[in-house]
Design an enzyme around this catalytic site. Structure first.
Site, PDB file in Angstrom:
ATOM      1  N   HIS A  96       0.846  -1.197   0.000  1.00 22.73           N
ATOM      2  CA  HIS A  96       0.000   0.000   0.000  1.00 22.73           C
ATOM      3  C   HIS A  96       0.879   1.245   0.000  1.00 22.73           C
ATOM      4  CE1 HIS A  96       1.093  -0.546   4.211  1.00 22.73           C
ATOM      5  NE2 HIS A  96       0.825   0.733   4.411  1.00 22.73           N
ATOM      6  N   ASP A  98       0.581   4.970   1.965  1.00 21.55           N
ATOM      7  CA  ASP A  98      -0.171   5.386   3.148  1.00 21.55           C
ATOM      8  C   ASP A  98      -1.328   6.343   2.831  1.00 21.55           C
ATOM      9  OD1 ASP A  98       1.158   3.846   5.054  1.00 21.55           O
ATOM     10  OD2 ASP A  98       2.670   5.395   5.453  1.00 21.55           O
ATOM     11  N   HIS A 251       4.706   0.304   0.173  1.00 14.50           N
ATOM     12  CA  HIS A 251       5.457  -0.475   1.156  1.00 14.50           C
ATOM     13  C   HIS A 251       4.629  -1.614   1.718  1.00 14.50           C
ATOM     14  CE1 HIS A 251       3.527   2.875   3.224  1.00 14.50           C
ATOM     15  NE2 HIS A 251       3.462   2.108   4.299  1.00 14.50           N
ATOM     16  N   ARG A 266       5.184   6.135  13.702  1.00 14.56           N
ATOM     17  CA  ARG A 266       5.051   6.740  12.384  1.00 14.56           C
ATOM     18  C   ARG A 266       4.614   8.194  12.500  1.00 14.56           C
ATOM     19  NH1 ARG A 266       0.530   4.492   8.148  1.00 14.56           N
ATOM     20  NH2 ARG A 266      -0.694   6.379   8.465  1.00 14.56           N
TER      21      ARG A 266
END
Ligand SMILES: [Fe+2]
Length: 297
Positions: A96, A98, A251, A266
């Site tokens: 995907h 983000d 990623h 994150r």
């Protein structure tokens, strides 16, 4: 200190040395890092001594930061930090980019390693620019014309009967606001003009095609993104920070560590509205994400 940039693979990734992330960057360093991010797409730093506040301060050199997530809770007391935690069971072992279900997905994502499993738990990061370059001409011409609908509301390949109560609750939180946004399949990077395949797991339908037809086309294009030659496989050490360009990568968190503890934090940089090769912008169909992210110029 002089900044050193060591390329890790031909298509993606560089290790950066000679930058102390715990201290404010001067203009020259921050420009050099932005340039390196444009070229290498994913940068790996030693982040010894960096905490949540430091990670946010570092990431702010690249733009305004977003809150943790449009629907998922932040780290306690740190509203801009999303915990990426094996204990939380939020598996990200799917390809995907983000938060592409919103109108202006983050332009960059930083992940900082806090707890690293004794084996496995790598993060794969793929260059969607290399994928686009790899397409044979007829497929590239097709991709150039396509637009895809991205949504947070779809079945994550988990059969209904396998979903336990905890997973169901997490899923309900994830989709507590439903988002649908249409993005160009080929996105032009605003800083470099480079073209990349902008699809990934939240892209669920090609505009004008049936779900079945969409799946076939998306799978066909996605196979170019995940070619081993286009992928950086990052094996985490504790206290590292990886910054990747979320406009032109995908990623995947490899689930190969037997459920051992793994925790990353994150922080993401607010993004712009994607633009296709003819200059047309993405558009939202459903869901307002203004509480999540300012709009980058
Ligand atoms: Fe992610």
């Amino acid at each position: 200190m002089t900044i050193e940039i060591h390329k890790v693979t031909a298509n993606i990734g560089a290790r950066v040395e000679g930058v102390d992330l715990t201290r404010p960057l001067d203009q020259e360093t921050s420009t050099a890092l932005r340039e390196a991010l444009n070229v290498h797409k994913a940068l790996v730093f030693d982040a010894e001594g960096l905490d949540d506040a430091g990670q946010q301060a570092f990431v702010r050199h690249f733009g305004d930061i977003t809150t943790a997530h449009p629907t998922v809770s932040a780290v306690d007391g740190a509203p801009n930090v999303l915990p990426v935690d094996s204990e939380g069971g939020r598996a990200a072992n799917h390809w995907h980019t983000d938060v592409t279900f919103v109108l202006n997905p983050p332009q960059a994502t930083s992940l900082r390693s806090i707890t690293v499993p004794p084996y496995g738990g790598e993060t794969l990061i793929a260059s969607s620019a290399a994928a686009y370059r790899n397409l044979p001409e007829p497929l590239r011409s097709l991709a150039d014309t396509l637009w895809a609908e991205h949504t947070n509301d779809y079945d994550y390949a988990v059969p209904e009967e396998d979903v336990d109560e905890e997973q169901a609750a997490r899923r309900a939180q994830f989709t507590s606001i439903k988002y649908r946004t249409v993005h160009p399949v080929v996105r032009v990077h605003p800083l470099t003009g480079e073209r990349g395949l902008f699809i990934g797991g939240f892209a669920q339908r090609i505009v004008g095609l049936s779900p079945g037809e969409s799946r076939k086309i998306l799978d066909l294009l996605q196979a170019y993104v995940t070619r081993p030659e286009n992928v950086l496989r990052h094996r985490w050490s504790p206290n590292q920070l990886v910054l990747f360009d979320n406009r032109i990568t995908q990623h995947y968190a490899v689930d190969n560590y037997d459920g051992r503890p793994r925790r990353l934090h994150r922080v993401t940089v607010a993004g712009d509205i994607p633009v296709g090769i003819e200059g047309k912008e993405s558009y939202a169909i459903e869901g307002d994400a203004s509480h999540y992210s300012p709009l980058a110029a």
